[in-house]
Write a protein that holds these residues in place. Sequence first.
Motif, PDB file in Angstrom:
ATOM      1  N   VAL A 240       0.891  -1.160   0.000  1.00  0.00           N
ATOM      2  CA  VAL A 240       0.000   0.000   0.000  1.00  0.00           C
ATOM      3  C   VAL A 240       0.928   1.208   0.000  1.00  0.00           C
ATOM      4  O   VAL A 240       1.495   1.570   1.027  1.00  0.00           O
ATOM      5  CB  VAL A 240      -0.930  -0.002   1.232  1.00  0.00           C
ATOM      6  CG1 VAL A 240      -1.793   1.257   1.257  1.00  0.00           C
ATOM      7  CG2 VAL A 240      -1.804  -1.249   1.232  1.00  0.00           C
ATOM      8  N   PHE A 241       1.096   1.769  -1.164  1.00  0.00           N
ATOM      9  CA  PHE A 241       2.072   2.853  -1.377  1.00  0.00           C
ATOM     10  C   PHE A 241       1.475   4.130  -0.800  1.00  0.00           C
ATOM     11  O   PHE A 241       0.800   4.878  -1.502  1.00  0.00           O
ATOM     12  CB  PHE A 241       2.339   2.979  -2.876  1.00  0.00           C
ATOM     13  CG  PHE A 241       3.564   3.762  -3.271  1.00  0.00           C
ATOM     14  CD1 PHE A 241       3.907   4.954  -2.650  1.00  0.00           C
ATOM     15  CD2 PHE A 241       4.378   3.300  -4.304  1.00  0.00           C
ATOM     16  CE1 PHE A 241       5.030   5.672  -3.053  1.00  0.00           C
ATOM     17  CE2 PHE A 241       5.504   4.019  -4.714  1.00  0.00           C
ATOM     18  CZ  PHE A 241       5.820   5.202  -4.089  1.00  0.00           C
ATOM     19  N   ASP A 242       1.685   4.362   0.475  1.00  0.00           N
ATOM     20  CA  ASP A 242       1.067   5.494   1.145  1.00  0.00           C
ATOM     21  C   ASP A 242       1.788   5.756   2.466  1.00  0.00           C
ATOM     22  O   ASP A 242       2.187   4.820   3.153  1.00  0.00           O
ATOM     23  CB  ASP A 242      -0.407   5.172   1.428  1.00  0.00           C
ATOM     24  CG  ASP A 242      -1.234   6.433   1.565  1.00  0.00           C
ATOM     25  OD1 ASP A 242      -1.977   6.760   0.619  1.00  0.00           O
ATOM     26  OD2 ASP A 242      -1.121   7.108   2.611  1.00  0.00           O
ATOM     27  N   GLY A 243       1.929   7.023   2.815  1.00  0.00           N
ATOM     28  CA  GLY A 243       2.664   7.373   4.024  1.00  0.00           C
ATOM     29  C   GLY A 243       1.809   7.436   5.284  1.00  0.00           C
ATOM     30  O   GLY A 243       2.323   7.650   6.376  1.00  0.00           O
ATOM     31  N   ASN A 244       0.487   7.249   5.135  1.00  0.00           N
ATOM     32  CA  ASN A 244      -0.417   7.427   6.271  1.00  0.00           C
ATOM     33  C   ASN A 244      -0.596   6.129   7.061  1.00  0.00           C
ATOM     34  O   ASN A 244      -1.117   5.139   6.542  1.00  0.00           O
ATOM     35  CB  ASN A 244      -1.754   7.937   5.724  1.00  0.00           C
ATOM     36  CG  ASN A 244      -2.721   8.277   6.836  1.00  0.00           C
ATOM     37  OD1 ASN A 244      -3.095   7.409   7.635  1.00  0.00           O
ATOM     38  ND2 ASN A 244      -3.130   9.519   6.893  1.00  0.00           N
ATOM     39  N   HIS A 245      -0.197   6.153   8.333  1.00  0.00           N
ATOM     40  CA  HIS A 245      -0.257   4.935   9.160  1.00  0.00           C
ATOM     41  C   HIS A 245      -1.675   4.369   9.245  1.00  0.00           C
ATOM     42  O   HIS A 245      -1.882   3.163   9.102  1.00  0.00           O
ATOM     43  CB  HIS A 245       0.236   5.239  10.579  1.00  0.00           C
ATOM     44  CG  HIS A 245       1.646   5.702  10.650  1.00  0.00           C
ATOM     45  ND1 HIS A 245       2.674   4.889  11.038  1.00  0.00           N
ATOM     46  CD2 HIS A 245       2.218   6.903  10.366  1.00  0.00           C
ATOM     47  CE1 HIS A 245       3.814   5.561  11.011  1.00  0.00           C
ATOM     48  NE2 HIS A 245       3.562   6.786  10.600  1.00  0.00           N
ATOM     49  N   GLY A 246      -2.636   5.263   9.491  1.00  0.00           N
ATOM     50  CA  GLY A 246      -4.015   4.796   9.666  1.00  0.00           C
ATOM     51  C   GLY A 246      -4.556   4.169   8.395  1.00  0.00           C
ATOM     52  O   GLY A 246      -5.219   3.128   8.428  1.00  0.00           O
ATOM     53  N   TYR A 247      -4.247   4.780   7.276  1.00  0.00           N
ATOM     54  CA  TYR A 247      -4.736   4.281   5.985  1.00  0.00           C
ATOM     55  C   TYR A 247      -4.139   2.902   5.683  1.00  0.00           C
ATOM     56  O   TYR A 247      -4.852   1.970   5.304  1.00  0.00           O
ATOM     57  CB  TYR A 247      -4.343   5.282   4.891  1.00  0.00           C
ATOM     58  CG  TYR A 247      -4.794   4.889   3.504  1.00  0.00           C
ATOM     59  CD1 TYR A 247      -6.097   5.120   3.081  1.00  0.00           C
ATOM     60  CD2 TYR A 247      -3.908   4.272   2.610  1.00  0.00           C
ATOM     61  CE1 TYR A 247      -6.516   4.744   1.803  1.00  0.00           C
ATOM     62  CE2 TYR A 247      -4.314   3.902   1.335  1.00  0.00           C
ATOM     63  CZ  TYR A 247      -5.616   4.143   0.941  1.00  0.00           C
ATOM     64  OH  TYR A 247      -6.025   3.770  -0.323  1.00  0.00           O
ATOM     65  N   VAL A 248      -2.840   2.762   5.845  1.00  0.00           N
ATOM     66  CA  VAL A 248      -2.177   1.500   5.496  1.00  0.00           C
ATOM     67  C   VAL A 248      -2.575   0.386   6.464  1.00  0.00           C
ATOM     68  O   VAL A 248      -2.820  -0.756   6.062  1.00  0.00           O
ATOM     69  CB  VAL A 248      -0.637   1.670   5.474  1.00  0.00           C
ATOM     70  CG1 VAL A 248       0.047   0.356   5.113  1.00  0.00           C
ATOM     71  CG2 VAL A 248      -0.225   2.769   4.487  1.00  0.00           C
ATOM     72  N   SER A 249      -2.667   0.737   7.763  1.00  0.00           N
ATOM     73  CA  SER A 249      -2.821  -0.313   8.772  1.00  0.00           C
ATOM     74  C   SER A 249      -4.123  -1.091   8.658  1.00  0.00           C
ATOM     75  O   SER A 249      -4.169  -2.277   8.987  1.00  0.00           O
ATOM     76  CB  SER A 249      -2.708   0.285  10.170  1.00  0.00           C
ATOM     77  OG  SER A 249      -3.757   1.205  10.385  1.00  0.00           O
ATOM     78  N   ASP A 250      -5.185  -0.456   8.170  1.00  0.00           N
ATOM     79  CA  ASP A 250      -6.455  -1.177   8.098  1.00  0.00           C
ATOM     80  C   ASP A 250      -6.349  -2.413   7.205  1.00  0.00           C
ATOM     81  O   ASP A 250      -7.067  -3.397   7.396  1.00  0.00           O
ATOM     82  CB  ASP A 250      -7.572  -0.254   7.605  1.00  0.00           C
ATOM     83  CG  ASP A 250      -8.935  -0.923   7.789  1.00  0.00           C
ATOM     84  OD1 ASP A 250      -9.194  -1.437   8.897  1.00  0.00           O
ATOM     85  OD2 ASP A 250      -9.702  -0.985   6.813  1.00  0.00           O
ATOM     86  N   ALA A 257       0.415  -8.966   6.451  1.00  0.00           N
ATOM     87  CA  ALA A 257       1.381  -7.898   6.695  1.00  0.00           C
ATOM     88  C   ALA A 257       1.384  -6.894   5.557  1.00  0.00           C
ATOM     89  O   ALA A 257       0.790  -7.121   4.497  1.00  0.00           O
ATOM     90  CB  ALA A 257       2.779  -8.497   6.846  1.00  0.00           C
ATOM     91  N   LEU A 258       2.060  -5.789   5.793  1.00  0.00           N
ATOM     92  CA  LEU A 258       2.203  -4.740   4.787  1.00  0.00           C
ATOM     93  C   LEU A 258       3.664  -4.334   4.711  1.00  0.00           C
ATOM     94  O   LEU A 258       4.384  -4.454   5.713  1.00  0.00           O
ATOM     95  CB  LEU A 258       1.392  -3.500   5.202  1.00  0.00           C
ATOM     96  CG  LEU A 258      -0.118  -3.467   4.949  1.00  0.00           C
ATOM     97  CD1 LEU A 258      -0.465  -3.889   3.521  1.00  0.00           C
ATOM     98  CD2 LEU A 258      -0.883  -4.299   5.936  1.00  0.00           C
ATOM     99  N   LEU A 259       4.046  -3.844   3.556  1.00  0.00           N
ATOM    100  CA  LEU A 259       5.352  -3.188   3.478  1.00  0.00           C
ATOM    101  C   LEU A 259       5.251  -1.907   4.311  1.00  0.00           C
ATOM    102  O   LEU A 259       4.218  -1.232   4.284  1.00  0.00           O
ATOM    103  CB  LEU A 259       5.694  -2.868   2.022  1.00  0.00           C
ATOM    104  CG  LEU A 259       6.027  -4.099   1.181  1.00  0.00           C
ATOM    105  CD1 LEU A 259       6.121  -3.729  -0.295  1.00  0.00           C
ATOM    106  CD2 LEU A 259       7.348  -4.723   1.646  1.00  0.00           C
ATOM    107  N   GLY A 260       6.315  -1.573   5.020  1.00  0.00           N
ATOM    108  CA  GLY A 260       6.251  -0.449   5.955  1.00  0.00           C
ATOM    109  C   GLY A 260       6.429   0.891   5.272  1.00  0.00           C
ATOM    110  O   GLY A 260       7.365   1.633   5.601  1.00  0.00           O
ATOM    111  N   TYR A 261       5.526   1.257   4.376  1.00  0.00           N
ATOM    112  CA  TYR A 261       5.638   2.549   3.703  1.00  0.00           C
ATOM    113  C   TYR A 261       5.647   3.741   4.666  1.00  0.00           C
ATOM    114  O   TYR A 261       6.471   4.656   4.515  1.00  0.00           O
ATOM    115  CB  TYR A 261       4.584   2.723   2.604  1.00  0.00           C
ATOM    116  CG  TYR A 261       5.183   2.484   1.233  1.00  0.00           C
ATOM    117  CD1 TYR A 261       6.028   3.439   0.663  1.00  0.00           C
ATOM    118  CD2 TYR A 261       4.964   1.308   0.536  1.00  0.00           C
ATOM    119  CE1 TYR A 261       6.620   3.223  -0.573  1.00  0.00           C
ATOM    120  CE2 TYR A 261       5.555   1.085  -0.695  1.00  0.00           C
ATOM    121  CZ  TYR A 261       6.381   2.051  -1.244  1.00  0.00           C
ATOM    122  OH  TYR A 261       6.980   1.839  -2.456  1.00  0.00           O
ATOM    123  N   PRO A 262       4.752   3.757   5.666  1.00  0.00           N
ATOM    124  CA  PRO A 262       4.793   4.927   6.566  1.00  0.00           C
ATOM    125  C   PRO A 262       6.174   5.102   7.230  1.00  0.00           C
ATOM    126  O   PRO A 262       6.722   6.205   7.238  1.00  0.00           O
ATOM    127  CB  PRO A 262       3.708   4.603   7.601  1.00  0.00           C
ATOM    128  CG  PRO A 262       2.748   3.713   6.859  1.00  0.00           C
ATOM    129  CD  PRO A 262       3.608   2.869   5.968  1.00  0.00           C
TER     130      PRO A 262
END
Length: 487
Positions: A240-250, A257-262
């Motif tokens: 999820v190419f995005d810097g927002n923690h709340g957006y990615v974490s959902d 898991a997610l790649l740690g973009y934030p």
Amino acid sequence: RTANEWRQRTIYQLLTDRFAQPSNAKNQTLCESNKVEYEVRRYCGGTFKGIIENLDYIKNLGFDAIWISPVVTQFEEETQFGLGWHGYWAQNMYSINPHFGTEQDLKNLVEAAHKKGIWVMVDVVANHMGPQRGKKPKTEEYVKQYTPFNNTSNYHEYCNIHNWNDQNEVEYCSIGGEDLPLPDLDTENPQTASLLIDWISSLVKTYNFDGIRIDTVKHVRKPFWADFTKSAGVFSIGEVFDGNHGYVSDYQNYMDALLGYPLYYTLNSVYADGNSMYGIRDALNQNRQSFKDTNLLGNFLDGHDVPRFLSKKSDQSILRNALAFILLADGIPVVYQGTEQNFNGNPTVSYGGNDPWNREALWSSKYSQSTPTYQFISTILTFRKLLPSKFFSELSVEAWVDANIYMFFKDRVMVVTSNYGKDSGVSRDIIVQGNGRWSPGTDMVNILKCDEIVKVDVNGNLLIKLNQEPKVLYPMKELNGSGLCKL
Ligand code: ABC
Ligand code: CA
């Protein structure tokens, strides 16, 4: 392999076309200069056999998993952005890209990797298929080029994403831009969804993959991912190419898991751009508040879609500080091929450092295992393998933070990093509170510089003599028999 089994692993990200040519290749120097755009947007000759022949390079570097770029067949017709050598432009989901080898070669790769204790994660795309030059989705003529999605009903109506803050548009419309839009699959159509769900299960089983890296996660509605990852049946880590923690974490409610973009944005800000290290404290707090399990996030400093770290900051000492952080912080470290060879993505050209220049052919390095960065990564990863399994489920604890320094404890390890850089000449003495973590008199050795020993004082505290290099401190006694630092 499950998420829990992946917790302790470390991932080396490679692009099959750029990692290694097989030893019998005809054009051994192709793409080596990384200076000609039409060359770097075409195939450079890396193959599955090339990877097999160089698995020891990865093993000696210390990684026990690889993430390989997408493996399915691409269009052969040239576009204004070149060919699909990177693998994200599928034409036939059910065949293997012949430029990389045969189905059997891919099976051999997974088997050879397993024999060396290396797991294989495959990159997969479910959001779109490959683009066709000068044509827009989706006429019957257009869609009949694809397998298995050869029906217009498999695709969304054609539109481009204009407003990236409109989630409906982000999910429904095409990425790739007006010039070369990628036909967007209609995952709301149950038939299209079930084709994808069958496909992922068969891909994973046929080749015996241990995990999947999922592309373009934010461009597909969430419930689809729950079905998709369940069908894959192995560990899944999404992009999820995005810097927002709340957006990615959902999205962690729909995949492991997610790649740690934030965190990626923060690490670049503090280490490469020299901003205050308090940024790390904030980012870790936000990570912990929003993600279900931060120990499964894929931590990275750069990759094939973003500028090479050294293109932003050419100081290798700072790179080592940032690497020490991701290799031992909460989460699964992901290191992009070429980092160990100090690749910088040709930063002097336009878009230098970034796509397509950050995708250098690794063979120009001659696979040297003696560069300082290679050795550095290898030492830390050898050390990481000695750590008890609880290290990988505990959370790190901040030990010290100020504008230029971030130190943390994790289990019995202490990591010291800074963003001063080699030219700063800085040296500072800092007393760090041990808070009862070690008993007075304990000798802590810096595993990166074995002659440096810090004795825990009578109050249980440590005097850190900071210079520009990172430190990884560990009770010396506990290294006995490990071979590290000749102990
Ligand atoms: C080609 C050319 C490029 C050219 C482009 C238009 O077409 O090579 O030179 O600029 C593949 C290839 C690429 C190719 C693309 C498009 O396909 O590798 O070389 O580019 O044809 C994944 C993969 C990536 C892959 C694709 C497509 C997807 O990792 O390698 O690309 O299968 C978006 C997607 C993301 C995608 C990425 C490339 O584009 O979401 O999945 N990566 C904003 C947006 C992001 C966007 C990002 C980059 O820009 O929000 O969604 O990513 O364009 C932060 C914000 C972020 C913001 C950044 C810039 O700033 O928080 O949200 O990201 O502060
Ligand atoms: Ca979509």
